[in-house]
Design a protein around this motif. Structure first.
Motif, PDB file in Angstrom:
ATOM      1  N   ALA A  51       6.442   1.236  -2.987  1.00  0.00           N
ATOM      2  CA  ALA A  51       5.226   0.420  -3.058  1.00  0.00           C
ATOM      3  C   ALA A  51       5.545  -1.010  -3.505  1.00  0.00           C
ATOM      4  O   ALA A  51       4.988  -1.974  -2.980  1.00  0.00           O
ATOM      5  CB  ALA A  51       4.225   1.068  -4.014  1.00  0.00           C
ATOM      6  N   ILE A  52       6.457  -1.142  -4.460  1.00  0.00           N
ATOM      7  CA  ILE A  52       6.785  -2.460  -5.010  1.00  0.00           C
ATOM      8  C   ILE A  52       7.358  -3.384  -3.941  1.00  0.00           C
ATOM      9  O   ILE A  52       7.005  -4.564  -3.854  1.00  0.00           O
ATOM     10  CB  ILE A  52       7.786  -2.320  -6.175  1.00  0.00           C
ATOM     11  N   VAL A  53       8.263  -2.863  -3.104  1.00  0.00           N
ATOM     12  CA  VAL A  53       8.935  -3.735  -2.133  1.00  0.00           C
ATOM     13  C   VAL A  53       7.965  -4.314  -1.105  1.00  0.00           C
ATOM     14  O   VAL A  53       8.253  -5.346  -0.483  1.00  0.00           O
ATOM     15  CB  VAL A  53      10.087  -2.992  -1.399  1.00  0.00           C
ATOM     16  N   ARG A  54       6.812  -3.670  -0.959  1.00  0.00           N
ATOM     17  CA  ARG A  54       5.805  -4.197  -0.030  1.00  0.00           C
ATOM     18  C   ARG A  54       5.205  -5.501  -0.530  1.00  0.00           C
ATOM     19  O   ARG A  54       4.590  -6.245   0.238  1.00  0.00           O
ATOM     20  CB  ARG A  54       4.673  -3.166   0.133  1.00  0.00           C
ATOM     21  N   GLN A  55       5.302  -5.745  -1.855  1.00  0.00           N
ATOM     22  CA  GLN A  55       4.707  -6.927  -2.496  1.00  0.00           C
ATOM     23  C   GLN A  55       3.221  -7.042  -2.146  1.00  0.00           C
ATOM     24  O   GLN A  55       2.748  -8.062  -1.643  1.00  0.00           O
ATOM     25  CB  GLN A  55       5.456  -8.198  -2.101  1.00  0.00           C
ATOM     26  N   PRO A  56       2.464  -5.978  -2.432  1.00  0.00           N
ATOM     27  CA  PRO A  56       1.045  -5.974  -2.072  1.00  0.00           C
ATOM     28  C   PRO A  56       0.208  -6.768  -3.068  1.00  0.00           C
ATOM     29  O   PRO A  56       0.669  -7.154  -4.141  1.00  0.00           O
ATOM     30  CB  PRO A  56       0.686  -4.484  -2.164  1.00  0.00           C
ATOM     31  N   GLN A  57      -1.065  -6.959  -2.721  1.00  0.00           N
ATOM     32  CA  GLN A  57      -2.013  -7.571  -3.653  1.00  0.00           C
ATOM     33  C   GLN A  57      -2.498  -6.554  -4.682  1.00  0.00           C
ATOM     34  O   GLN A  57      -2.879  -6.922  -5.795  1.00  0.00           O
ATOM     35  CB  GLN A  57      -3.228  -8.125  -2.898  1.00  0.00           C
ATOM     36  N   VAL A  58      -2.525  -5.263  -4.293  1.00  0.00           N
ATOM     37  CA  VAL A  58      -3.114  -4.221  -5.145  1.00  0.00           C
ATOM     38  C   VAL A  58      -2.260  -2.959  -5.066  1.00  0.00           C
ATOM     39  O   VAL A  58      -1.822  -2.563  -3.988  1.00  0.00           O
ATOM     40  CB  VAL A  58      -4.560  -3.890  -4.686  1.00  0.00           C
ATOM     41  N   PHE A  59      -2.032  -2.334  -6.225  1.00  0.00           N
ATOM     42  CA  PHE A  59      -1.423  -1.005  -6.302  1.00  0.00           C
ATOM     43  C   PHE A  59      -2.530   0.024  -6.512  1.00  0.00           C
ATOM     44  O   PHE A  59      -3.418  -0.164  -7.356  1.00  0.00           O
ATOM     45  CB  PHE A  59      -0.463  -0.891  -7.487  1.00  0.00           C
ATOM     46  N   LEU A  60      -2.471   1.142  -5.780  1.00  0.00           N
ATOM     47  CA  LEU A  60      -3.389   2.259  -5.964  1.00  0.00           C
ATOM     48  C   LEU A  60      -2.563   3.499  -6.286  1.00  0.00           C
ATOM     49  O   LEU A  60      -1.696   3.890  -5.512  1.00  0.00           O
ATOM     50  CB  LEU A  60      -4.222   2.488  -4.701  1.00  0.00           C
ATOM     51  N   PHE A  61      -2.832   4.111  -7.434  1.00  0.00           N
ATOM     52  CA  PHE A  61      -2.103   5.297  -7.878  1.00  0.00           C
ATOM     53  C   PHE A  61      -3.061   6.488  -7.889  1.00  0.00           C
ATOM     54  O   PHE A  61      -4.060   6.473  -8.603  1.00  0.00           O
ATOM     55  CB  PHE A  61      -1.562   5.112  -9.300  1.00  0.00           C
ATOM     56  N   ASP A  62      -2.761   7.524  -7.108  1.00  0.00           N
ATOM     57  CA  ASP A  62      -3.619   8.715  -7.060  1.00  0.00           C
ATOM     58  C   ASP A  62      -2.939   9.877  -7.790  1.00  0.00           C
ATOM     59  O   ASP A  62      -2.138  10.609  -7.213  1.00  0.00           O
ATOM     60  CB  ASP A  62      -3.917   9.097  -5.613  1.00  0.00           C
ATOM     61  N   GLU A  63      -3.231  10.023  -9.074  1.00  0.00           N
ATOM     62  CA  GLU A  63      -2.663  11.063  -9.941  1.00  0.00           C
ATOM     63  C   GLU A  63      -1.152  11.199  -9.743  1.00  0.00           C
ATOM     64  O   GLU A  63      -0.648  12.295  -9.466  1.00  0.00           O
ATOM     65  CB  GLU A  63      -3.370  12.399  -9.709  1.00  0.00           C
ATOM     66  N   PRO A  64      -0.390  10.122  -9.888  1.00  0.00           N
ATOM     67  CA  PRO A  64       1.036  10.172  -9.548  1.00  0.00           C
ATOM     68  C   PRO A  64       1.894  10.984 -10.507  1.00  0.00           C
ATOM     69  O   PRO A  64       3.017  11.321 -10.167  1.00  0.00           O
ATOM     70  CB  PRO A  64       1.443   8.684  -9.602  1.00  0.00           C
ATOM     71  N   LEU A  65       1.380  11.319 -11.688  1.00  0.00           N
ATOM     72  CA  LEU A  65       2.202  12.013 -12.678  1.00  0.00           C
ATOM     73  C   LEU A  65       1.870  13.499 -12.791  1.00  0.00           C
ATOM     74  O   LEU A  65       2.455  14.194 -13.624  1.00  0.00           O
ATOM     75  CB  LEU A  65       2.027  11.345 -14.060  1.00  0.00           C
ATOM     76  N   SER A  66       0.964  13.989 -11.966  1.00  0.00           N
ATOM     77  CA  SER A  66       0.479  15.356 -12.114  1.00  0.00           C
ATOM     78  C   SER A  66       1.562  16.418 -11.924  1.00  0.00           C
ATOM     79  O   SER A  66       1.467  17.516 -12.480  1.00  0.00           O
ATOM     80  CB  SER A  66      -0.660  15.626 -11.118  1.00  0.00           C
ATOM     81  N   ASN A  67       2.583  16.118 -11.134  1.00  0.00           N
ATOM     82  CA  ASN A  67       3.631  17.114 -10.868  1.00  0.00           C
ATOM     83  C   ASN A  67       4.765  17.092 -11.890  1.00  0.00           C
ATOM     84  O   ASN A  67       5.720  17.856 -11.752  1.00  0.00           O
ATOM     85  CB  ASN A  67       4.222  16.900  -9.465  1.00  0.00           C
ATOM     86  N   LEU A  68       4.675  16.217 -12.901  1.00  0.00           N
ATOM     87  CA  LEU A  68       5.751  16.084 -13.878  1.00  0.00           C
ATOM     88  C   LEU A  68       5.430  16.889 -15.130  1.00  0.00           C
ATOM     89  O   LEU A  68       4.269  17.098 -15.473  1.00  0.00           O
ATOM     90  CB  LEU A  68       5.945  14.614 -14.251  1.00  0.00           C
ATOM     91  N   ASP A  69       6.488  17.334 -15.837  1.00  0.00           N
ATOM     92  CA  ASP A  69       6.247  18.031 -17.103  1.00  0.00           C
ATOM     93  C   ASP A  69       5.837  17.022 -18.171  1.00  0.00           C
ATOM     94  O   ASP A  69       5.886  15.807 -17.974  1.00  0.00           O
ATOM     95  CB  ASP A  69       7.471  18.839 -17.539  1.00  0.00           C
ATOM     96  N   ALA A  70       5.401  17.544 -19.328  1.00  0.00           N
ATOM     97  CA  ALA A  70       4.794  16.693 -20.358  1.00  0.00           C
ATOM     98  C   ALA A  70       5.727  15.569 -20.812  1.00  0.00           C
ATOM     99  O   ALA A  70       5.309  14.418 -20.967  1.00  0.00           O
ATOM    100  CB  ALA A  70       4.363  17.544 -21.545  1.00  0.00           C
ATOM    101  N   LYS A  71       7.012  15.889 -21.021  1.00  0.00           N
ATOM    102  CA  LYS A  71       7.952  14.886 -21.504  1.00  0.00           C
ATOM    103  C   LYS A  71       8.166  13.794 -20.458  1.00  0.00           C
ATOM    104  O   LYS A  71       8.177  12.590 -20.780  1.00  0.00           O
ATOM    105  CB  LYS A  71       9.284  15.544 -21.859  1.00  0.00           C
ATOM    106  N   LEU A  72       8.320  14.207 -19.190  1.00  0.00           N
ATOM    107  CA  LEU A  72       8.515  13.227 -18.122  1.00  0.00           C
ATOM    108  C   LEU A  72       7.271  12.376 -17.902  1.00  0.00           C
ATOM    109  O   LEU A  72       7.361  11.188 -17.608  1.00  0.00           O
ATOM    110  CB  LEU A  72       8.885  13.940 -16.813  1.00  0.00           C
ATOM    111  N   ARG A  73       6.099  12.998 -18.062  1.00  0.00           N
ATOM    112  CA  ARG A  73       4.853  12.237 -17.910  1.00  0.00           C
ATOM    113  C   ARG A  73       4.810  11.110 -18.927  1.00  0.00           C
ATOM    114  O   ARG A  73       4.461   9.972 -18.603  1.00  0.00           O
ATOM    115  CB  ARG A  73       3.647  13.158 -18.110  1.00  0.00           C
TER     116      ARG A  73
END
Length: 340
Positions: free
Chosen positions: A153-175
């Motif tokens: 997403a970063i390399v696109r250099q967009p005007q807006v970032f949209l995150f849709d629950e991106p951490l849901s698949n990670l364990d508590a420590k990784l989150r």
């Protein structure tokens, strides 16, 4: 970077022949400043992802208007909105290296290879992915895969970032670790961001301001401090905060039709005061939660008191008395749930 404006945004789904209507987003209004990090938080099915997908152009708007950078985008395709989206499931190409995954969108857009290398190298440095650029996704941990998705997403250099629950698949420590990385990323890039989560801890730690959604309605829009200290409704009061705010319908000295709210840390165990029967104790390291059943009036509401570990634990079944801190009481209309 760009501001985002939502004006009376509505989403409906229609049945066969448009004879039935299911309204899932009820007139959301919000002004999001250039460079802000906004978290949309609420329980499952509240409409938060639907709202995000309408900003992205993945869902049509039934009524209202969405503007990005001052430009109305209602009728624009996702590719024309200058946004980049990070999903819950990473969506990486398994046969491609990390470099190629991050560079893929730029190659499709026919960006010169030298510029692609510069953009990918810069994103990899920010996300500490430099040593992994030649690896395939299967050789990475879940947290590293999510960083690759963010790098794409970063390399696109967009005007807006949209995150849709991106951490849901990670364990508590990784989150927790990835939350810190996202905070660092926003500080460095300053790109306007919308982040959807059902996790109130993520919302409170990441948001500059947060939109609290409930059944398609925006219940409150404010800073984490504002939402926690002055919840606009009983829903916000009980959804934000762990454990939730105590809501007492029959509190002494309260007006008829008023529900009194007080957070567990703002109740003190005292020689006299509200009488509670101790039902359960929960020891959480540096603090203890005492669960008591309200003895006054009808209903017997459960009341939670937060104490520190040094406070003697009351016996189960015993009666204790608690006194709320007067300057920490909240009053809500019992019928509507709105703050008075």
């Amino acid at each position: 970077m760009a501001s985002i404006t939502l004006k009376n945004v509505v989403k409906c789904y229609y049945g066969i022949g448009r004879k039935t209507v299911n309204k899932v987003i009820h007139g959301v209004n919000a002004e999001i400043a250039d460079g802000e990090f906004i978290v949309i938080v609420g329980p499952s099915g509240c409409g938060k992802s639907t709202l995000l997908r309408m900003v992205a152009g993945l869902e049509e708007i039934t009524e209202g208007q969405i503007s990005i950078g001052g430009r109305v985008v209602n009728d624009l395709e996702p590719s024309e909105r200058d946004i980049a989206m990070v999903f819950q499931n990473y969506a990486l190409y398994p046969h491609m290296s990390v470099f190629d995954n991050m560079a893929y969108g730029l190659k499709i857009a026919k960006v010169p290879m030298e510029e692609i290398r510069q953009r990918v190298d810069k994103a990899a440095k920010i996300l500490e992915l430099g040593p992994y650029l030649a690896r395939k996704p299967r050789e990475l941990s879940g947290g590293q895969r999510q960083r690759v998705a963010m790098g794409r997403a970063i390399v696109r250099q967009p005007q807006v970032f949209l995150f849709d629950e991106p951490l849901s698949n990670l364990d508590a420590k990784l989150r927790a670790h990835t939350r810190l990385e996202i905070q660092k990323l926003h500080r460095e890039l300053g790109i306007t961001s919308l982040f959807v989560t059902h996790d109130q801890v993520e919302a409170m730690t990441l948001a500059q301001r947060m939109i609290v959604m409930n059944a398609g309605v925006m219940e409150q829009f404010g800073t984490p401090e504002e939402v926690y200290a002055r919840p606009a409704t009983t829903f916000v009061a009980t959804f934000i905060g762990s454990p939730p705010m105590n809501l007492i319908r029959n509190a002494p000295d309260a007006e008829p039709g008023v529900t009194v709210g007080v957070r567990p840390e703002h109740l003190d165990i005292t020689p006299d005061g509200w009488a509670l029967t101790v039902n359960a104790l929960e020891t959480l390291g540096a603090e203890r939660l005492v669960y008591g059943r309200w003895q006054h009036g009808e209903g017997g509401e459960l009341v939670i008191i937060r104490t520190d570990e040094g406070f003697p634990a009351p016996a189960l079944g015993s009666t204790i008395h608690v006194t709320p801190r007067p300057d920490r009481l909240h009053h809500f209309d019992t019928a509507t749930g709105k703050r008075r």
